[in-house]
Design an enzyme around this catalytic site. Structure first.
Site, PDB file in Angstrom:
ATOM      1  N   GLN A   6      -4.291  -5.255   6.817  1.00 49.18           N
ATOM      2  CA  GLN A   6      -5.264  -5.976   6.323  1.00 49.18           C
ATOM      3  C   GLN A   6      -5.413  -7.570   6.939  1.00 49.18           C
ATOM      4  O   GLN A   6      -6.048  -8.384   6.374  1.00 49.18           O
ATOM      5  CB  GLN A   6      -5.034  -6.098   4.792  1.00 49.18           C
ATOM      6  CG  GLN A   6      -5.371  -4.796   4.064  1.00 49.18           C
ATOM      7  CD  GLN A   6      -6.805  -4.289   4.029  1.00 49.18           C
ATOM      8  OE1 GLN A   6      -7.660  -4.867   4.538  1.00 49.18           O
ATOM      9  NE2 GLN A   6      -6.811  -3.018   3.899  1.00 49.18           N
TER      10      GLN A   6
ATOM     11  N   ASP B 245       3.315  -4.495   7.805  1.00 46.41           N
ATOM     12  CA  ASP B 245       1.983  -3.743   7.950  1.00 46.41           C
ATOM     13  C   ASP B 245       0.988  -4.507   7.913  1.00 46.41           C
ATOM     14  O   ASP B 245       0.815  -5.452   6.798  1.00 46.41           O
ATOM     15  CB  ASP B 245       2.268  -3.103   6.498  1.00 46.41           C
ATOM     16  CG  ASP B 245       0.672  -2.322   5.954  1.00 46.41           C
ATOM     17  OD1 ASP B 245      -0.037  -2.420   6.744  1.00 46.41           O
ATOM     18  OD2 ASP B 245       0.570  -1.603   5.303  1.00 46.41           O
TER      19      ASP B 245
ATOM     20  N   CYS C 232      -4.657   2.432  -3.573  1.00 50.83           N
ATOM     21  CA  CYS C 232      -3.589   2.881  -3.096  1.00 50.83           C
ATOM     22  C   CYS C 232      -2.385   1.912  -3.310  1.00 50.83           C
ATOM     23  O   CYS C 232      -1.492   1.815  -2.525  1.00 50.83           O
ATOM     24  CB  CYS C 232      -3.657   2.969  -1.572  1.00 50.83           C
ATOM     25  SG  CYS C 232      -4.957   4.555  -1.547  1.00 50.83           S
TER      26      CYS C 232
ATOM     27  N   LYS D 201     -10.307  -0.716  10.748  1.00 58.69           N
ATOM     28  CA  LYS D 201     -10.526  -1.659   9.886  1.00 58.69           C
ATOM     29  C   LYS D 201     -10.776  -3.073  10.738  1.00 58.69           C
ATOM     30  O   LYS D 201     -10.950  -4.030  10.274  1.00 58.69           O
ATOM     31  CB  LYS D 201      -9.032  -2.023   8.882  1.00 58.69           C
ATOM     32  CG  LYS D 201      -8.895  -0.986   8.238  1.00 58.69           C
ATOM     33  CD  LYS D 201      -7.827  -1.192   7.072  1.00 58.69           C
ATOM     34  CE  LYS D 201      -7.149  -0.039   6.509  1.00 58.69           C
ATOM     35  NZ  LYS D 201      -8.031   0.503   5.158  1.00 58.69           N
TER      36      LYS D 201
ATOM     37  N   HIS E  72       0.975  -1.313   0.089  1.00 58.89           N
ATOM     38  CA  HIS E  72       0.038   0.092  -0.089  1.00 58.89           C
ATOM     39  C   HIS E  72       0.817   1.172   0.095  1.00 58.89           C
ATOM     40  O   HIS E  72       2.282   1.076   0.691  1.00 58.89           O
ATOM     41  CB  HIS E  72      -0.810   0.107   1.282  1.00 58.89           C
ATOM     42  CG  HIS E  72      -1.779   0.936   1.344  1.00 58.89           C
ATOM     43  ND1 HIS E  72      -1.723   2.110   1.984  1.00 58.89           N
ATOM     44  CD2 HIS E  72      -3.441   1.000   1.209  1.00 58.89           C
ATOM     45  CE1 HIS E  72      -2.865   2.808   1.692  1.00 58.89           C
ATOM     46  NE2 HIS E  72      -3.766   2.155   1.604  1.00 58.89           N
TER      47      HIS E  72
HETATM   48  C1  LIG Z   1      -2.232  -2.797   3.593  1.00 57.83           C
HETATM   49  C2  LIG Z   1      -2.437  -1.478   4.188  1.00 57.83           C
HETATM   50  N1  LIG Z   1      -1.651  -0.555   4.880  1.00 57.83           N
HETATM   51  C3  LIG Z   1      -1.986   0.679   5.265  1.00 57.83           C
HETATM   52  C4  LIG Z   1      -3.158   1.252   5.116  1.00 57.83           C
HETATM   53  C5  LIG Z   1      -3.240   2.561   5.665  1.00 57.83           C
HETATM   54  O1  LIG Z   1      -3.959   2.422   6.576  1.00 57.83           O
HETATM   55  P1  LIG Z   1      -4.749   3.925   7.328  1.00 57.83           P
HETATM   56  O2  LIG Z   1      -5.267   4.497   6.393  1.00 57.83           O
HETATM   57  O3  LIG Z   1      -5.838   3.317   8.198  1.00 57.83           O
HETATM   58  O4  LIG Z   1      -3.624   4.513   8.072  1.00 57.83           O
HETATM   59  C6  LIG Z   1      -4.115   0.469   4.398  1.00 57.83           C
HETATM   60  C7  LIG Z   1      -5.518   0.997   4.330  1.00 57.83           C
HETATM   61  O5  LIG Z   1      -6.083   0.655   3.300  1.00 57.83           O
HETATM   62  C8  LIG Z   1      -3.899  -0.922   4.140  1.00 57.83           C
HETATM   63  O6  LIG Z   1      -4.738  -1.685   3.406  1.00 57.83           O
END
Ligand SMILES: Cc1ncc(COP(=O)(O)O)c(C=O)c1O
Length: 407
Positions: free
Chosen positions: A203, A200, A364, A226, A123
């Site tokens: 998900q 990270d 993203c 999430k 992401h």
């Molecule tokens: C894999 C992953 N990393 C990071 C993020 C960023 O999360 P946040 O917008 O809650 O900071 C997301 C959000 O969709 C994500 O799916």
């Protein structure tokens, strides 16, 4: 255990509504999940009965709010099995957590000529913070390639690791195509060379049990919103040995020990990384989300969601022109696909009018889309409150929309 989905759905008031006169089918859980009443009630109750700034004031309400806030930290510690309470830091979200590590760890440990490894599956939140620190320090960003099926090519990862590598930062689960990465092996390989690993987990945490001690990761990040909790709260888990070495990310109240114009000393962990008034209400709300998930059980959630995924993919692939991206055997409950000649955005707009909430576009993850040679996909991401009947409605809507385009 068989989940009683009808009962579960009653816990999520938003799911009862209709949109455009149609039953809402919410398949955008990877963007944000819906909140059970216990979470919504906790927020209202905090503002009605407890609202106060924490840690500082010596009065009844402040003490009550502080205790509730710190209980949330304990709940998170148990949820991810962190060794120490002070290894759990509250942030604004996954993005904030990764920026904290990139900036703070980066300032201390990443220098000109060093390397940072990420993967093609990331992401933007796990790309751009590392690009920024690489630009500032003169380090180089190295990227693990993925196969056509959307899996990290492990041998290429092994080739990238070297004595210049200062950190590996990879996603646990791809938000765009659902691939579950072999993070245990990734961590083990990096540790053979004493290189720390950030995962990270944005998900992953909603879908599977995560045990940071068992994984032996050095940093793990995720977002409350999430995982059925409120927006505006993130978690950074970090091993004590790194967090202690890292300089503060932001300066201000709470993160200090003693301030003078000549010299400021800093508070101990975790407060060193929690500058300013935190998001007290939402942190407290997140505790209720975790308790709620625990009553259902992440193993039950995983296995039910997996059966939804199998069913959805089986139905979808029967529709002529459908191509599903991400064909790993074990995936999170995300189906990312395109339909020949139909732009994902157009499809998303039409099925929205039929009551279906999905996400379309690059999710993203533009570098991943470039690698797959596409501009974007339609992404249906499911949670444990979704049903087989909703998948049927979704499939019928896709068929209807497809027929409209082909006429
Ligand atoms: C894999 C992953 N990393 C990071 C993020 C960023 O999360 P946040 O917008 O809650 O900071 C997301 C959000 O969709 C994500 O799916």
């Amino acid at each position: 255990m068989n989940l009683d989905i009808n009962k579960i759905r009653k816990d999520f008031p938003i799911l009862e509504q209709e949109v455009y006169g149609k039953k809402l089918v919410y398949f955008d859980n990877a963007a944000t999940s819906q909140k059970p009443s216990v979470v919504i009630d906790a927020l209202a109750s905090y503002y009605k009965d407890e609202n106060s700034n924490i840690h500082r004031a010596a009065h009844f309400l402040a003490e009550k709010a502080t205790v509730a806030y710190e209980e949330s930290r304990k709940e998170v510690q148990a949820f991810i099995n962190a060794e120490h309470l002070h290894e759990v830091i509250f942030t604004k979200g996954t993005t904030d957590s990764i920026n904290l590590v990139a900036s703070s760890y980066g300032r201390k440990f990443i220098q000109e000529g060093d390397e940072v490894i990420i993967s093609t599956l990331e992401h933007h939140s796990n790309i751009v913070p590392w690009q920024l620190i690489c630009e500032q320090s003169g380090a180089k960003l190295r990227v693990i390639p993925v196969s056509d099926s959307g899996e990290i090519i492990f041998s290429e990862y092994e080739n990238l690791l070297n004595e210049k590598t200062k950190i590996v930062a990879v996603t646990h689960v791809s938000n765009a195509i659902g691939t579950i990465n072999p993070i245990k092996e990734i961590i083990k390989k990096a540790h053979e060379m004493d290189i720390p690993v950030l995962i990270d987990g944005a998900q992953a945490v909603p879908h599977m049990k995560v045990d940071v001690m068992e994984l032996d990761c050095d940093f793990y990040t995720f977002s409350s919103h999430k995982v059925y909790g409120p927006m505006g709260v993130g978690i950074l888990y970090g091993k004590e040995k790194y967090l202690n070495e890292m300089p503060p990310y932001q300066g201000g109240g709470e993160m200090i020990d003693k301030v003078s114009f000549e010299k400021t000393t800093f508070n101990e962990l975790p407060f060193k990384f929690e500058a300013g008034t935190p998001n007290v209400a939402d942190v407290i709300g997140f505790k209720e989300a975790i308790k709620y998930i625990n009553t259902i059980g992440l193993d039950n959630i995983s296995s039910y969601e997996n059966s939804l995924l199998q069913y959805a993919e089986k139905q979808l692939i029967k529709i002529p022109g459908v191509h599903i991206y991400g064909s790993k055997e074990h995936k999170a409950s995300v189906v990312s696909f395109i339909i020949e000649d139909i732009h994902s955005y157009d499809m998303g707009m039409i099925i929205d009018k039929l009551g279906i909430a999905v996400r379309t576009g690059h999710h993203c993850a533009q570098p991943l889309m470039d690698r797959l040679g596409i501009q974007g996909t339609i992404r249906a991401s499911m949670a444990f409150y979704n049903t087989f009947e909703e998948i049927d409605i979704f499939i019928e809507s896709i068929k209807k929309a497809r027929a409209m385009f082909n006429n």
